[in-house]
Design a protein around this motif. Structure first.
Motif, mmCIF file in Angstrom:
data_model
loop_
_atom_site.group_PDB
_atom_site.id
_atom_site.type_symbol
_atom_site.label_atom_id
_atom_site.label_comp_id
_atom_site.label_asym_id
_atom_site.label_seq_id
_atom_site.Cartn_x
_atom_site.Cartn_y
_atom_site.Cartn_z
ATOM 1 N N ASP A 1 4.187 -0.355 -17.250
ATOM 2 C CA ASP A 1 5.516 0.002 -16.737
ATOM 3 C C ASP A 1 5.599 -0.277 -15.237
ATOM 4 N N VAL A 2 4.568 0.136 -14.515
ATOM 5 C CA VAL A 2 4.536 -0.078 -13.061
ATOM 6 C C VAL A 2 4.551 -1.577 -12.749
ATOM 7 N N SER A 3 3.777 -2.354 -13.523
ATOM 8 C CA SER A 3 3.707 -3.805 -13.314
ATOM 9 C C SER A 3 5.065 -4.466 -13.543
ATOM 10 N N ASN A 4 5.758 -4.035 -14.603
ATOM 11 C CA ASN A 4 7.071 -4.626 -14.925
ATOM 12 C C ASN A 4 8.101 -4.333 -13.844
ATOM 13 N N ILE A 5 8.010 -3.138 -13.241
ATOM 14 C CA ILE A 5 9.028 -2.733 -12.259
ATOM 15 C C ILE A 5 8.660 -3.181 -10.847
ATOM 16 N N PHE A 6 7.358 -3.082 -10.489
ATOM 17 C CA PHE A 6 6.953 -3.309 -9.094
ATOM 18 C C PHE A 6 6.048 -4.522 -8.899
ATOM 19 N N GLY A 7 5.666 -5.188 -9.982
ATOM 20 C CA GLY A 7 4.837 -6.379 -9.855
ATOM 21 C C GLY A 7 3.356 -6.086 -10.075
ATOM 22 N N PRO A 8 2.558 -7.153 -10.353
ATOM 23 C CA PRO A 8 1.147 -6.971 -10.736
ATOM 24 C C PRO A 8 0.255 -6.437 -9.610
ATOM 25 N N LYS A 9 0.529 -6.779 -8.342
ATOM 26 C CA LYS A 9 -0.365 -6.359 -7.249
ATOM 27 C C LYS A 9 -0.332 -4.845 -7.049
ATOM 28 N N ILE A 10 0.874 -4.268 -6.984
ATOM 29 C CA ILE A 10 1.002 -2.814 -6.846
ATOM 30 C C ILE A 10 0.411 -2.126 -8.070
ATOM 31 N N ALA A 11 0.660 -2.689 -9.258
ATOM 32 C CA ALA A 11 0.132 -2.102 -10.496
ATOM 33 C C ALA A 11 -1.395 -2.115 -10.508
ATOM 34 N N GLN A 12 -1.983 -3.192 -9.988
ATOM 35 C CA GLN A 12 -3.452 -3.298 -9.953
ATOM 36 C C GLN A 12 -4.059 -2.201 -9.075
ATOM 37 N N ILE A 13 -3.428 -1.953 -7.928
ATOM 38 C CA ILE A 13 -3.928 -0.903 -7.020
ATOM 39 C C ILE A 13 -3.759 0.473 -7.660
ATOM 40 N N VAL A 14 -2.587 0.726 -8.261
ATOM 41 C CA VAL A 14 -2.348 2.014 -8.939
ATOM 42 C C VAL A 14 -3.355 2.199 -10.072
ATOM 43 N N ASP A 15 -3.640 1.117 -10.800
ATOM 44 C CA ASP A 15 -4.622 1.178 -11.888
ATOM 45 C C ASP A 15 -6.006 1.531 -11.349
ATOM 46 N N GLY A 16 -6.373 0.917 -10.211
ATOM 47 C CA GLY A 16 -7.661 1.228 -9.593
ATOM 48 C C GLY A 16 -7.764 2.682 -9.197
ATOM 49 N N LEU A 17 -6.682 3.228 -8.624
ATOM 50 C CA LEU A 17 -6.665 4.639 -8.219
ATOM 51 C C LEU A 17 -6.716 5.561 -9.434
ATOM 52 N N THR A 18 -6.070 5.154 -10.534
ATOM 53 C CA THR A 18 -6.075 5.965 -11.760
ATOM 54 C C THR A 18 -7.458 5.983 -12.391
ATOM 55 N N LYS A 19 -8.142 4.829 -12.374
ATOM 56 C CA LYS A 19 -9.487 4.752 -12.961
ATOM 57 C C LYS A 19 -10.467 5.662 -12.245
ATOM 58 N N ILE A 20 -10.273 5.808 -10.926
ATOM 59 C CA ILE A 20 -11.168 6.685 -10.160
ATOM 60 C C ILE A 20 -11.059 8.118 -10.667
ATOM 61 N N SER A 21 -9.816 8.529 -11.006
ATOM 62 C CA SER A 21 -9.585 9.926 -11.397
ATOM 63 C C SER A 21 -9.947 10.190 -12.854
ATOM 64 N N SER B 1 0.825 -1.213 0.000
ATOM 65 C CA SER B 1 0.000 0.000 0.000
ATOM 66 C C SER B 1 0.857 1.260 0.000
ATOM 67 N N ILE B 2 1.969 1.247 0.734
ATOM 68 C CA ILE B 2 2.868 2.412 0.774
ATOM 69 C C ILE B 2 3.432 2.682 -0.616
ATOM 70 N N CYS B 3 3.846 1.623 -1.304
ATOM 71 C CA CYS B 3 4.358 1.780 -2.673
ATOM 72 C C CYS B 3 3.275 2.323 -3.607
ATOM 73 N N ALA B 4 2.061 1.758 -3.504
ATOM 74 C CA ALA B 4 0.955 2.213 -4.357
ATOM 75 C C ALA B 4 0.633 3.682 -4.079
ATOM 76 N N ALA B 5 0.723 4.088 -2.809
ATOM 77 C CA ALA B 5 0.467 5.493 -2.453
ATOM 78 C C ALA B 5 1.532 6.404 -3.062
ATOM 79 N N LEU B 6 2.777 5.980 -3.010
ATOM 80 C CA LEU B 6 3.858 6.773 -3.601
ATOM 81 C C LEU B 6 3.697 6.905 -5.119
ATOM 82 N N LEU B 7 3.118 5.871 -5.736
ATOM 83 C CA LEU B 7 3.003 5.836 -7.206
ATOM 84 C C LEU B 7 1.614 6.232 -7.710
ATOM 85 N N HIS B 8 0.696 6.672 -6.809
ATOM 86 C CA HIS B 8 -0.724 6.755 -7.188
ATOM 87 C C HIS B 8 -1.025 7.777 -8.276
ATOM 88 N N ASP B 9 -0.161 8.783 -8.459
ATOM 89 C CA ASP B 9 -0.413 9.792 -9.501
ATOM 90 C C ASP B 9 0.487 9.625 -10.721
#
Length: 751
Positions: free
Chosen positions: A100-120, A81-89
């Protein structure tokens, strides 16, 4: 040049200090120590946002760092969650993609970042406003990973903490939607501390003067509260020490927002709010299985010292609230003659109350989350998803449905088999039926509550045993919507009614086409409009439905209208213009004059209402604002501007669903104009009291009374007076003068 280099070094130090504080907080937590991936996410985000600044002027990376800090320290989430928060924007604001996020940080963090991006971002539906559609996406992502919404709430909290850099109209929009959606959402997820801060920050920006007044009065009365707290808790401490408990006792002070709400709802002054102080006893149980029995031991101990209120014992131990909250609340009579609430909870319960079970639910190592709380969260998320699966066609209706599901005190209802079900307070037997199954709700004809037959509209009380009675021939009735109170029941009833309406419309359209064919008339929109006019129906869909339901039977009169000449005055184009006018977003707002011309406004600046321009604005009838009230403006689709009180329920919805059309507005009116206001007074029905009241208004204030209504019962009078005033100051003077009359107990202004 040197100044620029120094500024850059200072900013670099500020950013690095903030990151180090985040790492130190994380290392002090119970999570596995994955510092490397957090450092990697920080460096990636820092590079991605390089050169970008917030409105406040600070480097943009400070925002993701602050959100990550909230996620870590105030909610208690881990490295993912801390990583996803740092990358959320990053994905939304830079050229990097989710891949890109998935390749560097893995699918779970990328999925959360994607969810936060879809909201915006995203493409919004035609019928829903962008904001309401954004909330739908926000809620949809919760069922995939609850961490998305927890990070989003953290993001909103930091935005609220830095709201001062935004222009006033943006402040009202952001504060409004925070109060309408994010604060109740935080409450529903058990994030009590964050909920209270979101409410207070919204209050601070929407009503700055009232906020400051309450802060000042809390400061002035602090010494008195501290003395009361010490005197009240001293004998309790002595008794708990004898019991050998490890505990702390804290003073819980009512928040400025909750104090203000109580003042508004009860029409009282600050000095009359008696429950500002509460006492919280937090203990460490010797064994985890003993914590509930320890709570009751402490209750028995305290109630031997102070007499408990017989109707104010709240047991959320054996049956926690739906958001996971557990505690025992008791109200005790102090030696000073004042009721004081005491909240008794274990250290585990206290942590749950502050951070919420959502944080413990699946992702926090070493947590002792109960299966019950997991089940409650799952049920709540399922209800949210049901609402989203069949959304309201109107954005405001959708927000209302979600709002119903977010707010609610809770009661416990028992099934015929003895199972306990959590339900919102004030729910009806119909709500209970729909909570069990849609089929049961749509076919219910009544209920047995505690073995007695009751109607569907019967309000349930905590502890009621409820059996739902059904019939295969029963159909959903329109009037059910009037006494359904839960989001699920209302949503299901409306969905069923809409489905039936569509079916009736389809049948009506087929009947009408057959009628046109027999009458040898072209089935075009002009001929359909002729029949709408004949039957005094505004919309074609309503005509189809009326025909399908046999409320309109086509016959000779319809044939006569269809065969009339086109020049008939009754069917001229101008006749239909009133039906084509777009309605205001609020049906309660004042009808605008047809001669009024839209005015040009700079939305980024505060609009000043004065004697010269007031006629260009529409004072909303839903809340009747007058000079001195905190107000805002709303620009509708026709560029007409409605003036609402900032706390008006209609304005609250508009701030949330259509916030980009909100204006900052202030008064500059100098006691030359009169505005309508209504005052309510009540007291002892003495002879001549009404004559004395009207005399004060006429003689001392020189005010004309527009309307006066009085009711008396059992020696008590209630009186409503409509009068013309210059501003809020006039109203306060009038209320204070009337309050000083012998026999008058209460005087308040009402909308």
């Amino acid at each position: 040049m040197e100044d620029s280099a120094k500024k850059q070094l200072d900013e670099e130090k500020m950013v690095n200090d903030a990151f180090q504080h985040l790492i130190n907080t994380y290392l002090a937590s119970r999570h596995r120590k994955k510092v490397e991936i957090i450092t990697k996410a920080f460096n990636f985000a820092k590079q991605a946002h390089k050169g970008v600044r917030r409105l406040s002027g600070e480097p943009y990376i400070m925002h993701p760092l602050a959100v990550a800090q909230i996620v870590c320290s105030e909610i208690g989430l881990g490295s993912t969650s801390i990583c996803a928060a740092l990358l959320h924007d990053v994905v939304e604001d830079t050229d990097y993609t989710v891949e890109d996020v998935s390749n560097i940080f893995g699918p779970k963090i990328a999925q959360i970042v994607d969810g936060l991006t879809k909201i915006s971002g995203g493409i919004f539906g035609d019928k829903a406003s962008a904001q309401a559609e954004s909330f739908k996406k926000l809620l949809l992502t919760m069922s995939d990973d609850i961490r998305v919404i927890l990070i989003k709430i953290s993001d909103r909290l930091h935005n609220m903490r830095t709201l001062g850099s935004q222009p006033p109209n943006k402040q009202y929009k952001i504060a409004g939607e925070t109060l309408y959606i994010y604060a109740p959402l935080a409450n529903r997820l058990g994030l009590n501390k964050i909920k209270e801060e979101l409410e207070d920050l919204s209050f601070r920006y929407e009503h700055p003067e009232e906020y400051q007044q309450i802060i000042d009065k809390l400061a002035q009365t602090r010494a008195h509260r501290e003395t009361l707290f010490e005197d009240f808790t001293r004998p309790i401490r002595e008794a708990l020490d004898k019991m050998g408990l490890t505990y702390t006792i804290k003073a819980r002070i009512k928040t400025p927002y909750s104090i203000w709400c109580k003042m508004q709802n009860k029409h009282i002054e600050f000095e009359e709010v008696y429950d500002i102080l509460a006492v919280r006893i937090i203990f460490e149980p010797q064994r985890a299985e003993d914590e509930i029995s320890e709570c009751f031991r402490i209750y028995v101990c305290a109630s031997r010292i102070y007499k408990p209120h017989p109707e104010r014992l709240r047991d959320w131990l054996t049956h926690p609230k739906a958001n996971g909250y557990q505690a025992l609340h008791v109200t005790l009579m102090s030696k000073t003659g004042q009721w004081i609430e005491v909240q008794i909870r274990s250290t585990r319960m206290d942590e749950m109350a502050e951070q919420g079970f959502a944080a413990h639910w699946k992702y926090k190592e070493g947590s002792k989350t109960t299966a019950d709380s997991e089940d409650e969260l799952e049920k709540w998320l399922h209800t949210i998803k049901e609402i989203l699966d069949d959304p309201q066609p109107n954005a405001l209706d959708f927000l209302d449905a979600i709002k119903l599901n977010l707010y609610a005190s809770e009661i416990f209802v028992v099934t015929p088999k003895g199972e306990f079900k959590t339900m919102p307070a004030d729910c009806t037997a119909l709500d209970f039926a729909f909570s069990i199954h849609t089929f049961l709700g749509s076919h219910c004809i009544g209920a047995k509550v505690n073995h007695k037959l009751v109607p569907l509209s019967h309000k349930l009380q905590s502890g009621d045993q409820v059996e739902i009675l059904t019939s295969k021939t029963q159909r959903v009735q329109k009037e059910w919507i009037n006494f359904a109170t839960t989001a699920k029941a209302k949503n299901k009833i409306q969905a069923i009614l809409r489905r039936e309406e569509r079916e009736l419309q389809k049948q009506g359209e087929e009947i009408l086409n057959e009628f046109f064919e027999k009458a040898e008339v072209e089935p075009n929109s002009m001929n359909i409009d002729k029949l709408c006019d004949l039957h005094r129906i505004k919309f074609r869909e309503e005509l189809f439905q009326a025909i399908g339901s046999k409320n309109v039977v086509l016959g000779t009169a319809d044939l006569n209208v269809l065969h009339e000449k086109q020049g008939n005055k009754g069917n001229s184009w101008t006749h239909f213009i009133p039906f084509l006018k777009k309605k205001s977003p609020s049906s309660k707002t004042k009808e605008k004059p047809t001669t009024e011309q839209p005015i040009s406004i700079d939305r980024k600046k505060t609009v000043v209402l004065n004697e010269e321009n007031i006629q260009n604005f529409i004072i909303a009838e839903c809340c009747h604002p007058i000079p001195g009230d905190d107000v805002l403006g709303y620009i509708d689709s026709d560029k007409h501007i409605y003036i609402h009180k900032r706390q008006c329920p209609v304005a609250a919805k508009l701030k949330t669903s259509d916030g980009n059309h909100i204006l900052a507005v202030t008064w500059d009116v100098h006691k030359t104009l009169f505005f309508p206001a209504t005052i309510k007074a009540s007291g002892i029905d003495n002879v001549g009291i009404l004559h004395e009241m009207t005399g004060i208004l006429s003689n001392q204030f020189n005010i004309n009374i527009h309307k006066l209504s009085v009711t008396t019962k059992d020696g008590i009078f209630d009186c409503e007076i409509q009068l013309g005033v210059h501003d809020v100051e006039d109203v306060k003077k009038i209320c204070n003068k009337l309050k000083n009359m012998i026999g008058v107990e209460e005087v308040t202004r009402i909308d």
